[in-house]
Write a protein that holds these residues in place. Structure first.
Motif, PDB file in Angstrom:
ATOM      1  N   ASN A  45       0.799  -1.074  -0.092  1.00 49.57           N
ATOM      2  CA  ASN A  45      -0.137   0.000  -0.055  1.00 49.57           C
ATOM      3  C   ASN A  45       0.949   1.510  -0.092  1.00 49.57           C
ATOM      4  O   ASN A  45       0.473   2.418   0.526  1.00 49.57           O
ATOM      5  N   CYS A  46       1.928   1.310  -0.590  1.00 45.00           N
ATOM      6  CA  CYS A  46       2.826   2.391  -0.772  1.00 45.00           C
ATOM      7  C   CYS A  46       2.186   3.526  -1.505  1.00 45.00           C
ATOM      8  O   CYS A  46       2.381   4.795  -0.837  1.00 45.00           O
ATOM      9  N   VAL A  47       1.341   3.424  -2.534  1.00 48.45           N
ATOM     10  CA  VAL A  47       0.588   4.384  -3.166  1.00 48.45           C
ATOM     11  C   VAL A  47      -0.409   5.198  -2.013  1.00 48.45           C
ATOM     12  O   VAL A  47      -0.333   6.203  -1.965  1.00 48.45           O
ATOM     13  N   GLU A  48      -1.109   4.338  -1.320  1.00 50.56           N
ATOM     14  CA  GLU A  48      -2.057   4.707  -0.623  1.00 50.56           C
ATOM     15  C   GLU A  48      -1.521   5.904   0.557  1.00 50.56           C
ATOM     16  O   GLU A  48      -1.893   6.791   0.906  1.00 50.56           O
ATOM     17  N   ILE A  49      -0.017   5.236   1.175  1.00 50.41           N
ATOM     18  CA  ILE A  49       0.558   5.845   2.197  1.00 50.41           C
ATOM     19  C   ILE A  49       1.194   7.262   1.620  1.00 50.41           C
ATOM     20  O   ILE A  49       0.883   8.360   2.249  1.00 50.41           O
ATOM     21  N   GLY A  50       1.403   7.156   0.369  1.00 53.47           N
ATOM     22  CA  GLY A  50       1.911   8.354  -0.215  1.00 53.47           C
ATOM     23  C   GLY A  50       0.962   9.457  -0.499  1.00 53.47           C
ATOM     24  O   GLY A  50       1.317  10.620  -0.211  1.00 53.47           O
ATOM     25  N   LYS A  51      -0.178   9.082  -0.562  1.00 53.59           N
ATOM     26  CA  LYS A  51      -1.326   9.965  -1.113  1.00 53.59           C
ATOM     27  C   LYS A  51      -1.609  10.849   0.294  1.00 53.59           C
ATOM     28  O   LYS A  51      -1.946  11.885   0.399  1.00 53.59           O
ATOM     29  N   LYS A  52      -1.732   9.979   1.611  1.00 56.10           N
ATOM     30  CA  LYS A  52      -1.936  10.512   2.717  1.00 56.10           C
ATOM     31  C   LYS A  52      -0.814  11.358   3.144  1.00 56.10           C
ATOM     32  O   LYS A  52      -1.011  12.285   3.918  1.00 56.10           O
ATOM     33  N   LEU A  53       0.377  11.269   2.918  1.00 57.62           N
ATOM     34  CA  LEU A  53       1.315  11.988   3.322  1.00 57.62           C
ATOM     35  C   LEU A  53       1.773  13.148   2.097  1.00 57.62           C
ATOM     36  O   LEU A  53       2.478  14.052   2.519  1.00 57.62           O
ATOM     37  N   ASN A  54       1.122  13.224   0.943  1.00 64.99           N
ATOM     38  CA  ASN A  54       1.203  14.334   0.202  1.00 64.99           C
ATOM     39  C   ASN A  54       2.794  14.066  -0.314  1.00 64.99           C
ATOM     40  O   ASN A  54       3.297  15.167  -0.581  1.00 64.99           O
ATOM     41  N   ARG A  55       3.321  13.061  -0.803  1.00 69.46           N
ATOM     42  CA  ARG A  55       4.616  12.682  -1.337  1.00 69.46           C
ATOM     43  C   ARG A  55       4.364  11.622  -2.480  1.00 69.46           C
ATOM     44  O   ARG A  55       3.753  10.672  -2.106  1.00 69.46           O
ATOM     45  N   PRO A  56       5.256  11.701  -3.296  1.00 69.96           N
ATOM     46  CA  PRO A  56       5.326  10.544  -4.121  1.00 69.96           C
ATOM     47  C   PRO A  56       5.490   9.152  -3.463  1.00 69.96           C
ATOM     48  O   PRO A  56       6.512   9.220  -2.794  1.00 69.96           O
ATOM     49  N   LEU A 102      11.552  13.710   8.638  1.00 71.12           N
ATOM     50  CA  LEU A 102      12.531  14.265   7.763  1.00 71.12           C
ATOM     51  C   LEU A 102      11.908  15.195   6.910  1.00 71.12           C
ATOM     52  O   LEU A 102      12.454  16.238   6.163  1.00 71.12           O
ATOM     53  N   PHE A 103      10.837  14.406   6.162  1.00 70.98           N
ATOM     54  CA  PHE A 103      10.458  15.159   4.770  1.00 70.98           C
ATOM     55  C   PHE A 103       9.044  15.467   4.611  1.00 70.98           C
ATOM     56  O   PHE A 103       8.554  15.577   3.838  1.00 70.98           O
ATOM     57  N   VAL A 104       8.081  15.187   5.790  1.00 71.26           N
ATOM     58  CA  VAL A 104       6.876  15.623   5.865  1.00 71.26           C
ATOM     59  C   VAL A 104       6.455  16.582   6.741  1.00 71.26           C
ATOM     60  O   VAL A 104       5.795  17.637   6.530  1.00 71.26           O
ATOM     61  N   THR A 105       6.541  16.437   8.398  1.00 76.57           N
ATOM     62  CA  THR A 105       6.310  17.179   9.254  1.00 76.57           C
ATOM     63  C   THR A 105       6.822  18.453   9.394  1.00 76.57           C
ATOM     64  O   THR A 105       8.110  18.787   8.889  1.00 76.57           O
ATOM     65  N   CYS A 106       6.135  19.777   9.629  1.00 78.78           N
ATOM     66  CA  CYS A 106       6.630  20.717   9.869  1.00 78.78           C
ATOM     67  C   CYS A 106       7.532  21.067  10.922  1.00 78.78           C
ATOM     68  O   CYS A 106       7.298  20.687  12.229  1.00 78.78           O
ATOM     69  N   GLU A 107       8.649  21.622  11.022  1.00 81.39           N
ATOM     70  CA  GLU A 107       9.593  21.573  12.096  1.00 81.39           C
ATOM     71  C   GLU A 107       9.171  22.802  12.971  1.00 81.39           C
ATOM     72  O   GLU A 107       9.573  22.439  14.226  1.00 81.39           O
ATOM     73  N   ASN A 108       8.068  23.382  12.747  1.00 82.41           N
ATOM     74  CA  ASN A 108       7.805  24.412  13.557  1.00 82.41           C
ATOM     75  C   ASN A 108       6.664  23.926  14.527  1.00 82.41           C
ATOM     76  O   ASN A 108       6.337  23.731  15.902  1.00 82.41           O
ATOM     77  N   CYS A 109       5.582  23.636  13.557  1.00 84.86           N
ATOM     78  CA  CYS A 109       4.173  23.198  14.610  1.00 84.86           C
ATOM     79  C   CYS A 109       3.994  21.724  14.319  1.00 84.86           C
ATOM     80  O   CYS A 109       3.013  21.324  15.088  1.00 84.86           O
ATOM     81  N   LYS A 110       4.735  20.858  13.874  1.00 81.80           N
ATOM     82  CA  LYS A 110       4.702  19.375  13.853  1.00 81.80           C
ATOM     83  C   LYS A 110       3.696  18.862  13.161  1.00 81.80           C
ATOM     84  O   LYS A 110       3.470  17.716  13.248  1.00 81.80           O
ATOM     85  N   LEU A 111       2.925  19.582  12.438  1.00 84.37           N
ATOM     86  CA  LEU A 111       1.679  19.086  11.792  1.00 84.37           C
ATOM     87  C   LEU A 111       2.319  18.848  10.216  1.00 84.37           C
ATOM     88  O   LEU A 111       3.103  19.406   9.664  1.00 84.37           O
ATOM     89  N   PRO A 112       1.701  17.498   9.844  1.00 87.20           N
ATOM     90  CA  PRO A 112       1.945  16.843   8.286  1.00 87.20           C
ATOM     91  C   PRO A 112       1.336  17.740   7.302  1.00 87.20           C
ATOM     92  O   PRO A 112       0.551  17.065   6.436  1.00 87.20           O
TER      93      PRO A 112
END
Length: 461
Positions: A45-56, A102-112
């Protein structure tokens, strides 16, 4: 290993506490296939996870490969994402959390809620849609090279630009009372507008050509003057051939590594640089316009420091007035190395380095690790060009690749690149024969750098 079924289970993204389940993703489902040397783990389910993370999804799969030291197979068209080897769900889930940090959440507010963007200078940045915070990712991670080569599809600016132009057209039509005009009138207006844009484009093109010629003339005039502010290159105390051979022997480096033709009178390394008579004219058609301008300056005998300053001006123009200083330095560094480091220029290492060093000092490449990384990455492309050079004989291939070691040592000696950046590039995973050839050629210099660092530590003790 049996396949574990997680059904439709969901977890919070990155461990964010969200009672309303706004930031959730499916639990990663791995499937181990094959046996023996052919065993592999398919990310179901790599595609489904990528969609939820807004990353390829390919980013996540490649991240697994980088962290586990395993080869990956990524096929976005078929939705196939495989990591060689057998890995448990727990191990991969921990890596998913690390990827998110490292590549999804904001370093300031910690939201994805971040968007990922690759700038034209090669910097990977994230902007949080929740708090507005903008920041750069860790460019030293191995995944960044893959992201730069495969930028996010969401940042293809063509569609957004078309939508913006369409909205402006509709707004202008409504303002002029023409919103209800029939299809025939719209087509006629569109043709007229197209002809006008074409004429305007031709006028604009002529104006740009005149401006380019004027800049070229100014550059040539600047090259004729005396630049007394040239930075001196600290190549060595003594640049005679015997002295260089003695230093190489003392460092334990094969003398063939820097078997340079210094001539009877030695080489001028005062930082002035000079024209490169062996400039690769065959590649001019493939160069971008800015690189061509720099090559023209080099061929006309313009001093290297002036070439570097011109590169800064071109980079600033390309990136716009809102560009950050480091982005301009990185882009200018790319222009300089592309202009100086060519297949033909590689035939004379001393002349190449003599011109390259002051130009890189002028753009302050040493002040940015990303700029230094781009210089090292240029060695990979140089080896690729050497492989494609039809005029090269097989017996001389090893000698041709020695230019990589010569360039790296010259830039390291003059404090353009640092040990940490060179080592990070050298240890990067190789995706092609050219990358492997570059690291093989650089191995003696890397070993010399490591030995020199150990000697310094011993002296301090």
């Amino acid at each position: 290993m049996a396949e574990i079924s997680f059904g439709n289970a969901y977890v919070n993204i990155g461990g964010v506490e969200d009672d309303h389940y706004r930031y959730v993703m499916p639990v990663l489902i791995p499937k181990v296939e094959g046996r023996g040397n052919g065993i592999k783990t398919r990310i179901v389910n790599c595609v489904e996870i990528g969609k939820k993370l807004n990353r390829p999804p390919g980013y996540l799969c490649k991240f697994f490969g980088c962290e586990l030291g395993a080869q990956t197979m990524i096929n976005d068209k078929e939705g196939t994402y495989i990591v060689n080897g057998a890995f448990e769900q727990k191990t991969l889930s921990e890596l998913v959390d690390k990827f998110i940090k490292l590549f999804v959440t904001c370093e300031n507010c910690k939201l994805p809620e971040t968007d990922l963007k690759v700038s034209r200078s090669g910097t990977i940045k994230q902007k949080c849609l929740a708090c507005g915070h903008s920041f750069s990712v860790d460019m030293m991670h191995k995944l960044t090279n893959y992201i730069i080569n495969n930028p996010p599809d969401s940042y293809g600016t063509k569609s957004s630009a078309v939508d913006k132009q369409e909205r402006r057209r509709k707004k202008a039509a409504a303002g002029n009372g023409q919103a209800d005009e029939d299809d025939g009138e719209r087509k006629s207006k569109k043709k007229s507008s197209s002809r006008k844009k074409k004429e305007d484009g031709e006028d604009s093109s002529k104006a740009r050509k005149k401006s380019s010629k004027k800049k070229k003339g100014d550059g040539e005039n600047a090259g004729d003057g005396n630049d007394e502010d040239e930075d001196n290159i600290v190549w060595s105390t003594d640049t005679s051939k015997d002295a260089m051979a003695a230093r190489l022997a003392e460092a334990g480096l094969d003398a063939k590594l820097l078997d340079l033709d210094l001539g009877d009178n030695g080489v001028d390394l005062n930082g002035d640089g000079g024209s490169n008579e062996n400039e690769d004219e065959d590649d001019d058609d493939e160069d971008e316009e800015e690189v061509k301008q720099l090559k023209e300056l080099i061929a006309s005998g313009t001093k290297s420091r002036t070439v570097g300053k011109t590169a800064l001006e071109l980079a600033a123009t390309l990136l716009g007035k809102d560009a950050e200083a480091e982005d301009i330095t990185v882009r200018a560094t790319e222009l300089v190395v592309d202009a100086y480091i060519t297949v033909d220029a590689a035939n004379n290492a001393v002349e190449l380095i003599t011109g390259l060093v002051p130009a890189l000092k002028a753009v302050k490449s040493s002040s940015s690790e990303l700029a230094q990384a781009q210089i090292c990455n240029r060695m990979d492309r140089l080896c690729e060009s050497l492989e494609d050079d039809d005029d090269s004989d097989d017996k001389d291939d090893d000698k041709d690749y020695q230019i990589v070691a010569q360039i790296l040592k010259g830039l390291f000696d003059n404090e353009i690149i640092t040990e940490s950046v060179v080592m990070e590039w050298y240890e990067k995973e190789c995706y092609s024969d050219a990358m492997s050839a570059a690291r093989k050629a650089a191995a003696p210099v890397v070993q010399w750098i490591q030995d020199a660092d150990e000697d310094d530590d011993d002296d301090e003790e």
